[in-house]
Write a protein that holds these residues in place. Sequence first.
Motif, mmCIF file in Angstrom:
data_model
loop_
_atom_site.group_PDB
_atom_site.id
_atom_site.type_symbol
_atom_site.label_atom_id
_atom_site.label_comp_id
_atom_site.label_asym_id
_atom_site.label_seq_id
_atom_site.Cartn_x
_atom_site.Cartn_y
_atom_site.Cartn_z
ATOM 1 N N ALA A 258 0.849 -1.188 0.000
ATOM 2 C CA ALA A 258 0.000 0.000 0.000
ATOM 3 C C ALA A 258 0.874 1.224 0.000
ATOM 4 C CB ALA A 258 -0.850 0.027 1.253
ATOM 5 N N LYS B 132 -1.822 0.592 6.239
ATOM 6 C CA LYS B 132 -1.338 -0.783 6.071
ATOM 7 C C LYS B 132 -0.714 -1.350 7.351
ATOM 8 C CE LYS B 132 2.405 -0.653 3.993
ATOM 9 N NZ LYS B 132 3.513 -0.486 3.044
ATOM 10 N N SER C 196 11.913 -6.972 7.299
ATOM 11 C CA SER C 196 12.758 -6.606 6.158
ATOM 12 C C SER C 196 14.039 -5.930 6.618
ATOM 13 C CB SER C 196 12.012 -5.621 5.261
ATOM 14 O OG SER C 196 10.908 -6.224 4.657
ATOM 15 N N ARG D 6 17.462 2.733 5.583
ATOM 16 C CA ARG D 6 16.986 4.029 6.104
ATOM 17 C C ARG D 6 17.156 4.056 7.623
ATOM 18 N NH1 ARG D 6 12.551 3.767 9.167
ATOM 19 N NH2 ARG D 6 10.559 2.886 8.451
ATOM 20 N N ARG E 32 12.798 5.362 12.562
ATOM 21 C CA ARG E 32 11.935 6.452 13.035
ATOM 22 C C ARG E 32 11.832 6.314 14.547
ATOM 23 N NH1 ARG E 32 7.680 4.790 8.979
ATOM 24 N NH2 ARG E 32 8.247 5.846 7.069
ATOM 25 N N GLU F 88 14.312 -3.716 -3.330
ATOM 26 C CA GLU F 88 13.982 -2.587 -4.197
ATOM 27 C C GLU F 88 14.567 -1.311 -3.610
ATOM 28 O OE1 GLU F 88 12.289 -2.655 -7.079
ATOM 29 O OE2 GLU F 88 11.663 -4.757 -6.939
ATOM 30 N N TYR G 157 12.683 4.352 -2.481
ATOM 31 C CA TYR G 157 12.856 5.804 -2.657
ATOM 32 C C TYR G 157 14.319 6.023 -3.022
ATOM 33 C CZ TYR G 157 8.481 5.930 -0.083
ATOM 34 O OH TYR G 157 7.193 5.720 0.304
ATOM 35 N N TYR H 65 15.251 -1.455 0.471
ATOM 36 C CA TYR H 65 14.475 -2.336 1.344
ATOM 37 C C TYR H 65 14.540 -3.729 0.739
ATOM 38 C CZ TYR H 65 12.210 2.001 2.982
ATOM 39 O OH TYR H 65 11.948 3.252 3.480
ATOM 40 N N GLY H 66 14.683 -4.746 1.568
ATOM 41 C CA GLY H 66 14.736 -6.097 1.016
ATOM 42 C C GLY H 66 14.177 -7.156 1.949
ATOM 43 N N ASP I 288 5.194 -6.919 4.532
ATOM 44 C CA ASP I 288 4.753 -5.548 4.272
ATOM 45 C C ASP I 288 5.806 -4.943 3.348
ATOM 46 O OD1 ASP I 288 4.607 -2.769 4.343
ATOM 47 O OD2 ASP I 288 4.244 -2.645 6.498
ATOM 48 N N ASP J 243 6.740 -3.139 -0.856
ATOM 49 C CA ASP J 243 6.171 -2.275 -1.891
ATOM 50 C C ASP J 243 5.612 -3.109 -3.060
ATOM 51 O OD1 ASP J 243 8.465 -2.929 -3.445
ATOM 52 O OD2 ASP J 243 8.380 -0.972 -4.406
ATOM 53 N N GLY K 54 8.031 -5.268 -5.114
ATOM 54 C CA GLY K 54 8.445 -6.424 -4.319
ATOM 55 C C GLY K 54 7.323 -7.460 -4.277
ATOM 56 N N ARG L 294 6.353 10.786 -0.825
ATOM 57 C CA ARG L 294 5.505 9.619 -0.583
ATOM 58 C C ARG L 294 4.189 9.710 -1.356
ATOM 59 N NH1 ARG L 294 7.096 6.121 3.707
ATOM 60 N NH2 ARG L 294 9.147 6.775 4.374
HETATM 61 P P1 5GP Z 1 8.763 2.795 5.335
HETATM 62 O O1 5GP Z 1 10.028 3.550 5.123
HETATM 63 O O2 5GP Z 1 7.550 3.704 5.407
HETATM 64 O O3 5GP Z 1 8.833 1.841 6.517
HETATM 65 O O4 5GP Z 1 8.547 1.859 4.078
HETATM 66 C C1 5GP Z 1 8.545 2.404 2.815
HETATM 67 C C2 5GP Z 1 8.078 1.379 1.825
HETATM 68 O O5 5GP Z 1 9.011 0.309 1.700
HETATM 69 C C3 5GP Z 1 6.733 0.734 2.179
HETATM 70 O O6 5GP Z 1 5.933 0.711 1.000
HETATM 71 C C4 5GP Z 1 7.118 -0.658 2.572
HETATM 72 O O7 5GP Z 1 6.065 -1.573 2.332
HETATM 73 C C5 5GP Z 1 8.302 -0.908 1.657
HETATM 74 N N1 5GP Z 1 9.124 -2.021 2.107
HETATM 75 C C6 5GP Z 1 9.428 -2.369 3.366
HETATM 76 N N2 5GP Z 1 10.174 -3.479 3.393
HETATM 77 C C7 5GP Z 1 10.335 -3.872 2.114
HETATM 78 C C8 5GP Z 1 11.010 -4.972 1.474
HETATM 79 O O8 5GP Z 1 11.608 -5.839 2.105
HETATM 80 N N3 5GP Z 1 10.964 -5.012 0.136
HETATM 81 C C9 5GP Z 1 10.311 -4.092 -0.613
HETATM 82 N N4 5GP Z 1 10.299 -4.255 -1.930
HETATM 83 N N5 5GP Z 1 9.663 -3.056 -0.068
HETATM 84 C C10 5GP Z 1 9.685 -2.935 1.277
#
Ligand code: 5GP
Length: 197
Positions: free
Chosen positions: A18, A24, A44, A48, A51, A81, A84, A89-90, A109, A111, A114, A157
Amino acid sequence: MDTDKQSGKKGKVIVVSAPSGSGKSTIINHILDSGEIDLQFSISATNRSPREGELDGVNYYFMTTEDFRAAIAAGEFIEWEQVYPGRFYGTLRREVQKAVDEGRNVILDIDVKGAMSVKEIFGGDAMTVFIKAPSVEALRERLVSRGTDKPEVIAERLAKAEYELGFADRMDHVVVNDDLQHAIAVTSKLISDFIGD
Ligand code: 5GP
């Protein structure tokens, strides 16, 4: 579960994607906390910064960019991926494969890109769910009221959200989060039905 482990039955993979601010994480956490469904959260890895309130090994495995690149080279991810610019993120192989082999269900959770990769890898053993905020304006309000991101990050975002919306029809299910309790109930039912198959 033990019975599944003994019978050699594999676990299922549930992928929830999402745009950020769609609710989400709230939905996923609610389902995990309710304990009604046997689910393990796939933590994952990311480069980054954490927070406020986020913990290493709970929300993410926080890594340096160098360590993240080394993990890519070592084949530790089933997908990764650059969600940003400069932010990676992986999904770690060790988080998902072992659990699935032992008959445990895993929820991711990640993107939209992914999500497509995981669906390709696990096929019918994976279900993808897209959580959609009622509108981009509703998303903006949620991101602002969450108060965790700077204005330029929120703008980034929102732009990403528009892009991600384009993937909604490639997901197995779309849940509109106009009412949180309803969205939790619908998502929960989708997951139980899928696992129960
Ligand atoms: P946030 O920085 O807000 O935690 O996550 C940013 C985005 O990265 C979100 O859409 C989240 O679902 C995505 N994300 C988190 N972990 C992974 C991952 O392991 N692989 C991928 N492809 N996206 C991820």
